[in-house]
Design a protein around this motif. Sequence first.
Motif, PDB file in Angstrom:
ATOM      1  N   VAL A 184       3.508   1.032  -3.414  1.00 14.97           N
ATOM      2  CA  VAL A 184       2.929   1.039  -4.765  1.00 14.97           C
ATOM      3  C   VAL A 184       1.531   1.671  -4.800  1.00 14.97           C
ATOM      4  O   VAL A 184       1.250   2.513  -5.650  1.00 14.97           O
ATOM      5  N   GLY A 185       0.667   1.268  -3.860  1.00 14.31           N
ATOM      6  CA  GLY A 185      -0.714   1.755  -3.879  1.00 14.31           C
ATOM      7  C   GLY A 185      -0.794   3.276  -3.867  1.00 14.31           C
ATOM      8  O   GLY A 185      -1.575   3.888  -4.604  1.00 14.31           O
ATOM      9  N   LYS A 186       0.063   3.889  -3.048  1.00  7.06           N
ATOM     10  CA  LYS A 186       0.049   5.352  -2.910  1.00  7.06           C
ATOM     11  C   LYS A 186       0.403   6.066  -4.217  1.00  7.06           C
ATOM     12  O   LYS A 186       0.023   7.223  -4.424  1.00  7.06           O
ATOM     13  N   ASN A 232      -7.491  -1.951  -5.023  1.00  9.57           N
ATOM     14  CA  ASN A 232      -7.984  -1.258  -3.833  1.00  9.57           C
ATOM     15  C   ASN A 232      -7.591   0.222  -3.856  1.00  9.57           C
ATOM     16  O   ASN A 232      -8.388   1.100  -3.516  1.00  9.57           O
ATOM     17  N   ALA A 233      -6.350   0.496  -4.293  1.00  6.29           N
ATOM     18  CA  ALA A 233      -5.865   1.880  -4.341  1.00  6.29           C
ATOM     19  C   ALA A 233      -6.630   2.684  -5.380  1.00  6.29           C
ATOM     20  O   ALA A 233      -6.966   3.852  -5.147  1.00  6.29           O
ATOM     21  N   TYR A 240      -3.142   5.325 -13.792  1.00  3.16           N
ATOM     22  CA  TYR A 240      -2.928   3.891 -14.024  1.00  3.16           C
ATOM     23  C   TYR A 240      -2.153   3.675 -15.330  1.00  3.16           C
ATOM     24  O   TYR A 240      -1.216   2.886 -15.396  1.00  3.16           O
ATOM     25  N   TYR A 270      -9.835   3.520  -3.860  1.00  2.58           N
ATOM     26  CA  TYR A 270      -9.614   4.449  -2.737  1.00  2.58           C
ATOM     27  C   TYR A 270      -9.475   5.885  -3.242  1.00  2.58           C
ATOM     28  O   TYR A 270     -10.084   6.805  -2.705  1.00  2.58           O
ATOM     29  N   PHE A 271      -8.664   6.072  -4.294  1.00  2.00           N
ATOM     30  CA  PHE A 271      -8.419   7.427  -4.777  1.00  2.00           C
ATOM     31  C   PHE A 271      -9.501   7.919  -5.744  1.00  2.00           C
ATOM     32  O   PHE A 271      -9.639   9.118  -5.958  1.00  2.00           O
ATOM     33  N   LEU A 316      -0.821   5.641  -6.994  1.00  6.70           N
ATOM     34  CA  LEU A 316      -2.030   5.894  -7.788  1.00  6.70           C
ATOM     35  C   LEU A 316      -2.656   7.251  -7.491  1.00  6.70           C
ATOM     36  O   LEU A 316      -3.490   7.733  -8.254  1.00  6.70           O
ATOM     37  N   GLN A 317      -2.248   7.851  -6.379  1.00  5.21           N
ATOM     38  CA  GLN A 317      -2.772   9.186  -6.082  1.00  5.21           C
ATOM     39  C   GLN A 317      -2.130  10.233  -6.996  1.00  5.21           C
ATOM     40  O   GLN A 317      -2.779  11.187  -7.412  1.00  5.21           O
ATOM     41  N   LEU A 321       1.549   4.549 -15.048  1.00  8.45           N
ATOM     42  CA  LEU A 321       2.297   3.516 -14.317  1.00  8.45           C
ATOM     43  C   LEU A 321       2.450   2.257 -15.161  1.00  8.45           C
ATOM     44  O   LEU A 321       3.464   1.552 -15.090  1.00  8.45           O
ATOM     45  N   ASN A 373       0.835  -1.205   0.000  1.00 13.17           N
ATOM     46  CA  ASN A 373       0.000   0.000   0.000  1.00 13.17           C
ATOM     47  C   ASN A 373       0.869   1.254   0.000  1.00 13.17           C
ATOM     48  O   ASN A 373       0.603   2.212  -0.727  1.00 13.17           O
ATOM     49  N   ALA A 374       1.914   1.223   0.839  1.00 16.71           N
ATOM     50  CA  ALA A 374       2.788   2.401   0.964  1.00 16.71           C
ATOM     51  C   ALA A 374       3.731   2.528  -0.230  1.00 16.71           C
ATOM     52  O   ALA A 374       3.975   3.639  -0.718  1.00 16.71           O
ATOM     53  N   VAL A 394      -3.882  -4.916  -4.169  1.00 17.60           N
ATOM     54  CA  VAL A 394      -3.492  -3.612  -3.620  1.00 17.60           C
ATOM     55  C   VAL A 394      -3.747  -2.504  -4.647  1.00 17.60           C
ATOM     56  O   VAL A 394      -4.274  -1.436  -4.313  1.00 17.60           O
ATOM     57  N   ILE A 395      -3.424  -2.778  -5.895  1.00 18.80           N
ATOM     58  CA  ILE A 395      -3.623  -1.768  -6.948  1.00 18.80           C
ATOM     59  C   ILE A 395      -5.121  -1.523  -7.170  1.00 18.80           C
ATOM     60  O   ILE A 395      -5.570  -0.377  -7.267  1.00 18.80           O
TER      61      ILE A 395
END
Lengths: 111, 265
Positions: free
Chosen positions: A57-59, A92-93, A66, A96-97, A61-62, A69, A54-55, A89-90
Amino acid sequence: MSELLVSHIIEKDLCISAEDGDKIYHLVESSLDKGQSVTLNFEGVEMIISAFLNAAVGKLLQKYSYNFLKEHLWFTNLRESDRDLLERVIENAQSYFANPKRMDKFLRDMQ
Amino acid sequence: MRGRQDEVALDLAECGWFDAEMSGPLGCILDHIKNNLSFEKVGFCNIPAPIEDILSRNFFLCDYGYKKACEPAHTAVQYKNFAMKQTDLFYAYMVEGFKGKGVPAMSPPLKNLFMKSLLEIFDNASTHSMSELGVFACGQFFPNRGQFRFSITDGGIGFKGSLERELGIMCSCQEAIALAFTQGFTTKKSNTPGGLGLKLLKEFIDKNQGRLVVVSGDALWTRSLGEEELYSLDHPFPGSIVEIEINTHDGKRYTLDEDRNSQIF
């Protein structure tokens, strides 16, 4: 193209903390901001959990899309089970964003 | 409970059985009594021999002045109290503590997922609970039943307290547990996504046909074979417990650990 050996950067073979994920995030961010593509090499890594990914790679995406990346971030030496985790994780991210008011929905559903 | 004003002794005379993996929650309660309720000394009295045997084999009673026992059946994973964020030490404890404890009965991918699941729970407790007592871990293997049970306990603010603290959401302990297991929900307010660990754990337990038990405050939630049950406790627990029970004879495929280069995005 730059390659980051994850175990070398965090100085261990365990990717099990958000703090270590942050170290990777900042290095990836630095390369991407210079227009360089990055490969994250997980050679020698024993264990990975979602908090790290999450920290790390996921972050991303903010800040980056996509599609950006997809062009610029690569992974190597990931076990299949960890690849599955990374995909979750991707996903979910992205969710999330994409929806900053998601908590409101959860609260409405709860009432 | 018996004792002088500044001492507490837990009288186990009426205790007929004690699940060894529940040593973690008991240790948390006793530490809570000692540290938060300011008692000088906590201990036990009238422990029946079979219970003393159970609580000695995982070294739980060592913290209360009892002798260490040998563990002839090699079925107990030692009771241990970790400081918050000691995730590396917790991993080393699992690697060492699981040797010869039924883990060989599991396929390597199942073992990997089991350990990953425990790390997710430990990380969750470390990140959200604000526990001043740390995190308590304990496990027990049941070779005849093909089961491995493990509990991770914290003496923190609970799922409900975390929601109130991070998001200002007021809800019951029951609602807080239900939200924590909802896909996409996270109490993190930062720019880092979260809220995945407990959902992955639930999926793993379902596939393994194991059981998941969560206690937080006055709520007790269980999930087994896809069915969930929720109860209210008369006396709230001072923190949270996550207990997982896995089926060690599970022969399902949990993906091979083959390495490959991959484009994820």
